[in-house]
Design an enzyme around this catalytic site. Structure first.
Site, PDB file in Angstrom:
ATOM      1  CG  ASP A 137       2.067 -20.781   1.850  1.00 24.39           C
ATOM      2  OD1 ASP A 137       2.393 -20.208   2.898  1.00 24.39           O
ATOM      3  OD2 ASP A 137       2.837 -21.537   1.248  1.00 24.39           O
TER       4      ASP A 137
ATOM      5  CE1 TYR B 298      -3.998  -1.468  -0.452  1.00 32.25           C
ATOM      6  CE2 TYR B 298      -4.742   0.140   1.152  1.00 32.25           C
ATOM      7  CZ  TYR B 298      -5.023  -0.804   0.192  1.00 32.25           C
ATOM      8  OH  TYR B 298      -6.321  -1.064  -0.125  1.00 32.25           O
TER       9      TYR B 298
ATOM     10  CE  LYS C  68       5.115 -17.548   0.752  1.00 27.04           C
ATOM     11  NZ  LYS C  68       4.817 -18.977   0.887  1.00 27.04           N
TER      12      LYS C  68
ATOM     13  CG  ASP D  42      -6.099  -6.549  -0.586  1.00 27.31           C
ATOM     14  OD1 ASP D  42      -7.315  -6.437  -0.391  1.00 27.31           O
ATOM     15  OD2 ASP D  42      -5.511  -6.060  -1.563  1.00 27.31           O
TER      16      ASP D  42
END
Ligand code: NAP
Length: 412
Positions: free
Chosen positions: A277, A157, A223, A301
């Site tokens: 994930d 962002y 992640k 998001d």
């Protein structure tokens, strides 16, 4: 700016030492929104007013102030986001808004992103729960009940990108090559900054929420196995923050297993983390194990919409953009211009955002009234077109009729 002048004693929210103080007759600005905005705003204000009246019998009241943004603002002031609107929100501290069109062309930024950045609304908060009767692709959608805290300012962002072939991209690539990184010259470049300060304040908000609402865990989603110094650092800073600021109120997952046979001691919030994930599949295979999620911008998001889809879609997903001093609650869908002024669409997303706003004000009884009545109305299968088309034997209601049905179902 249009003010509801029925009550002259209305006053502003004040902020001091990290806390807001809300007067009994409070001034709250609202942005009507574009497209379907007027229909859903009207329905929302009517429902919230009825709930406050029913819950507090005249002791509390919201005095609404309309502030302009989007097409309505442009039509009368030639500005998409007038200074007066920003000044009023800054002064009043809490606002609610309908969806706004992102004006195309002329390099104008999304008004929603601008509002978040101008007021440093760093936590995008999305509660996701199931309402019985709503069509869902899941067998047991009621098992998902999470509140997602997504960092709202940095990560992707921050919008730092360099187009392939430009002088800027070339110089960034040259610099990275000088550090030994093999990057092709025909690459576009995007920068993903994640800071300690912004990660920690986001995780702090999530933990505070979990403590206040008796939620059992906060899961840091990242992640970090691939991006160690951004996503991995977010995870590490999250744990550090929990340890230093909430040593008594929180407990880490490994300790829960090593000392308490996997059962979190009562009164404590378990802090754990999951790789993004894995988290996507965990939320489908083990939804009831998760409660509050704190995550970086891009993960959040994707996760917000995926979770909303699990419980029946974005049409009734509420949201709040919350900073330290200022908060703006909003419908999470767009302006759906093809349905503008037809009194047709579902006002649920904005009404439930209103529930979040009432809770934020500390007016929980009014919030509960709306949420329960909303639940009852859907159980009665009295719904707008979007839900009706997937529900057997449902009664089709207009936007305004749905709002009236909710009010009718409010029981103190
Ligand atoms: P959208 O306005 O969310 O509409 C897409 C579809 O979602 C609609 O056609 C409708 O589906 C369904 N939908 C949306 N809101 C609904 C509601 N309240 N009740 C029932 N169904 C609803 O997305 P978009 O067409 O991509 O975006 C239109 C404009 O909104 C763009 O200018 C975009 O920039 C802006 N936008 C603003 C915000 C915001 O202000 N926060 C967020 C997203 C987009 P069906 O056609 O299947 O009935």
């Amino acid at each position: 700016m249009t003010m509801d002048t029925k009550k002259t004693s209305a006053s502003k929210i004040t902020y001091s030492k990290g806390k807001i103080s809300v007067p009994h007759n409070v001034l709250i600005p609202y942005i009507e929104g574009d497209g379907i905005g007027p229909d859903i705003s009207k329905a929302t204000l009517k429902v919230l007013n009825a709930a406050v009246e029913k819950a507090y019998k005249g002791e509390k009241n919201i005095s609404w102030i309309e502030v302009l943004a989007g097409e309505k603002a442009f039509a009368s002031t030639k500005e998409w986001l007038p200074k007066e609107t920003l000044d009023t929100i800054r002064e009043m501290k809490v606002a609610i808004k309908g969806p706004l069109t992102t004006p195309t062309g002329g390099g104008i930024r999304s008004l929603n992103v601008t509002l978040r950045q101008v007021f440093d609304l760093y936590a995008c908060v999305r509660p996701v729960r199931y309402f019985e009767g709503v069509a869902s692709p899941m067998k047991e959608p009621q098992k998902l009940n999470v509140v997602i805290f997504r960092e709202n300012i940095e990560d992707v962002y921050s919008g730092i990108e360099f187009q392939e072939g430009t002088k800027e991209a070339r110089s960034v690539i040259d610099y990275l090559r000088s550090l030994g990184h093999e990057i092709r010259y025909d690459s576009g470049i995007g920068i993903k900054p994640i800071s300690e300060f912004r990660s920690k304040r986001l995780v702090k908000k999530a933990i505070e929420y979990a403590i206040k609402h008796g939620r059992k865990s906060v899961t840091l989603v990242h992640k970090g196995n691939i991006m160690k110094f951004t996503e991995g650092a977010f995870r590490q800073w999250g744990y550090e923050l929990a340890k230093t600021e909430f040593p008594k109120e929180t407990i880490f997952e490994d300790e829960v297993y090593s000392k308490y046979h996997g059962k979190t001691p009562s009164g404590q919030v378990q802090i754990n983390d999951r790789i993004a994930d894995n988290m996507f599949q965990q939320l489908i295979t083990r939804p009831s194990e998760y409660s509050v999620i704190a995550t970086t911008n891009l993960n959040g998001d994707y996760l917000s919409d995926a979770c909303a889809a699990q419980v029946g879609g974005l049409g009734i997903a509420p949201g709040g953009n919350i900073g330290d001093e200022i908060a703006i609650f909003e419908a999470t869908h767009g302006t759906a211009p093809k349905y503008a002024n037809q009194d047709k669409v579902n006002p649920g997303s904005m009404i439930l955002s209103g529930v979040m706003m009432l809770e934020y004000l500390g007016w929980d009884s009014a919030g509960k009234l709306v949420e329960n009545a909303f639940e009852t109305t859907i159980k009665q299968k009295r719904v707008t077109y979007d839900l009706e088309r997937h529900m057997q034997g449902a009664t089709l209601l207009k936007t305004s009729e749905f709002a009236d049905a909710i009010i009718e179902n409010m029981k103190t």
